[in-house]
Scaffold this active site. Sequence first.
Site, short mmCIF file in Angstrom:
data_model
loop_
_atom_site.label_atom_id
_atom_site.label_comp_id
_atom_site.label_asym_id
_atom_site.label_seq_id
_atom_site.Cartn_x
_atom_site.Cartn_y
_atom_site.Cartn_z
N ASN A 151 0.91 -1.28 -0.32
CA ASN A 151 -0.33 0.08 -0.13
C ASN A 151 0.84 1.59 0.17
O ASN A 151 1.10 1.37 1.36
CB ASN A 151 -1.25 0.01 1.33
CG ASN A 151 -2.06 1.55 1.58
OD1 ASN A 151 -2.30 2.10 0.43
ND2 ASN A 151 -2.49 1.11 2.26
N ARG A 158 -2.24 -2.43 -3.25
CA ARG A 158 -3.60 -1.19 -2.99
C ARG A 158 -3.74 0.10 -4.53
O ARG A 158 -2.45 0.71 -4.13
CB ARG A 158 -3.98 -0.65 -2.16
CG ARG A 158 -4.83 0.14 -1.38
CD ARG A 158 -4.58 1.16 -0.26
NE ARG A 158 -6.37 1.86 0.16
CZ ARG A 158 -6.46 2.95 1.06
NH1 ARG A 158 -4.96 3.74 1.07
NH2 ARG A 158 -6.99 3.34 0.90
N HIS A 165 -12.99 3.01 0.71
CA HIS A 165 -13.00 2.21 1.72
C HIS A 165 -13.36 0.64 0.94
O HIS A 165 -14.13 0.26 1.96
CB HIS A 165 -12.90 2.77 2.75
CG HIS A 165 -12.41 3.81 3.52
ND1 HIS A 165 -13.17 4.68 4.34
CD2 HIS A 165 -10.96 3.64 3.79
CE1 HIS A 165 -12.02 5.28 4.56
NE2 HIS A 165 -11.28 4.90 4.67
N ARG A 215 -10.81 15.55 7.71
CA ARG A 215 -11.75 16.50 6.69
C ARG A 215 -13.27 16.74 7.47
O ARG A 215 -13.62 16.26 8.27
CB ARG A 215 -11.72 14.83 5.97
CG ARG A 215 -10.49 14.57 5.15
CD ARG A 215 -10.90 13.47 4.07
NE ARG A 215 -9.78 12.67 4.72
CZ ARG A 215 -9.69 11.27 3.90
NH1 ARG A 215 -10.51 10.51 3.73
NH2 ARG A 215 -8.54 10.96 4.99
N GLU A 236 -8.11 -5.54 5.19
CA GLU A 236 -7.71 -4.90 3.90
C GLU A 236 -6.78 -5.98 2.70
O GLU A 236 -7.11 -6.50 1.84
CB GLU A 236 -8.11 -3.45 3.32
CG GLU A 236 -9.08 -2.69 3.46
CD GLU A 236 -8.94 -1.95 4.00
OE1 GLU A 236 -7.91 -1.20 5.30
OE2 GLU A 236 -8.94 -0.51 3.42
#
Length: 398
Positions: free
Chosen positions: A7, A90, A179, A239, A383
């Site tokens: 990743n 990823r 996600h 965010r 993941e």
Amino acid sequence: MLVLVLNAGSSSLKYQLINATTKDVVATGLVERIGIDGILKHEVSKNKKLDFEIDMPTHKEAIELVLKTLTDSETKVINSIDEIDAIGHRVVHGGEYFNSSTIVDEKVIKKIEKLIPLAPLHNPANILGIKICQELMPKTPNVAVFDTAFHQTMPEENFLYAVPHEDYTEHHLRKYGFHGTSHFYVSQEAIKLLGKKKSSKIVVCHLGNGSSICAVKDGKSISTSMGLTPLEGLVMGTRSGDIDAGVIPYLMEKKDMDGHQIIDYLNKKSGLLGLSGISSDLREIIKASQDGDKRATVAIELICNRIKKYLCAYAGLLGGVDAVCFTAGIGENSDLIREKVCNGLDFMGIEIDKNKNKIRSAENREINKSTSKTKIYVIPTNEEFVIAQDTYKLVKGK
Ligand code: AMP
């Protein structure tokens, strides 16, 4: 089959070496501060860890170091990199090109490159990771696993923005969602727990530093809170999540900023950090709130209300909910947030058991009262496991 899961972020690189046949994690690690100085944290087991600082000007040195650490140090787990059968990457944005994982070839790289305007921070690093692996391990197949792919099943009425249609057809403006690998994994685990094969209505709350929520019907994503970019939806560490678009020109004028600066402001200075003025880390906000900090208390209430609003909206879209699932750093660890989100939802069959909710565990667990119509699950996300499985299936079937 040994799969190296990578990743690659703009200045970091997470990796796991997974035996995709036995599902065992052979080694795991993280390289940080690439291009700044360089730190590597490598872990084979709880007692076998390695931590060191070394200059890493680019991702190439970082990946070389990972391969060297796997093969050539006190913590080596394989004798040679030839033992790695495949690499799973990823990739953040697959746009409308990819509704599932794919073996990487030149055409795939070109498409991921074309999507850079939609993910300017992430896709370039992901491509770099792939290209360096191709260079360092030319015989080993690479597979791309996309964060957006799971959401490609969303119907138009849930992914279009209400702007002139040509913005979608000409400029690809739409919700993509992110996600996806986590929402897929957690919803699949929930389906197993529910014992349902065909019809199921699940809401997955992935609550971490980045957060999103997803309505999953019969195993497919039908709506999700993130949009064209990962800025939309829930309030996150830094965010803002949903805001009135009118905020943007207003702030541009008041703060004398251009569009890029405002987006940076909404992505990096807002959310929990902006609201509290303390930190983007929920643990610190909870502590400040317990110490009497009013802004921290409001920040906690605000993030919970936003999650609750989406949860109820998605229950409506699904026509009921069989299971609400909590995952990621906050979802897996914060009984406070889970309790606040579920409180007051008894009227729609969501009844949390306060004692079960407080039990800490790394396992999948049920935290609803026995009378609750809806199951409430805590499901640790994985993941990397999905990336390893997809890589294994694609490479084996080649
Ligand atoms: P992630 O991005 O999934 O690693 O999640 C990071 C977030 O999880 C941060 O906001 C952490 O503060 C939060 N987190 C981790 N452990 C806990 C905990 N025990 N209680 C509250 N928040 C936590």
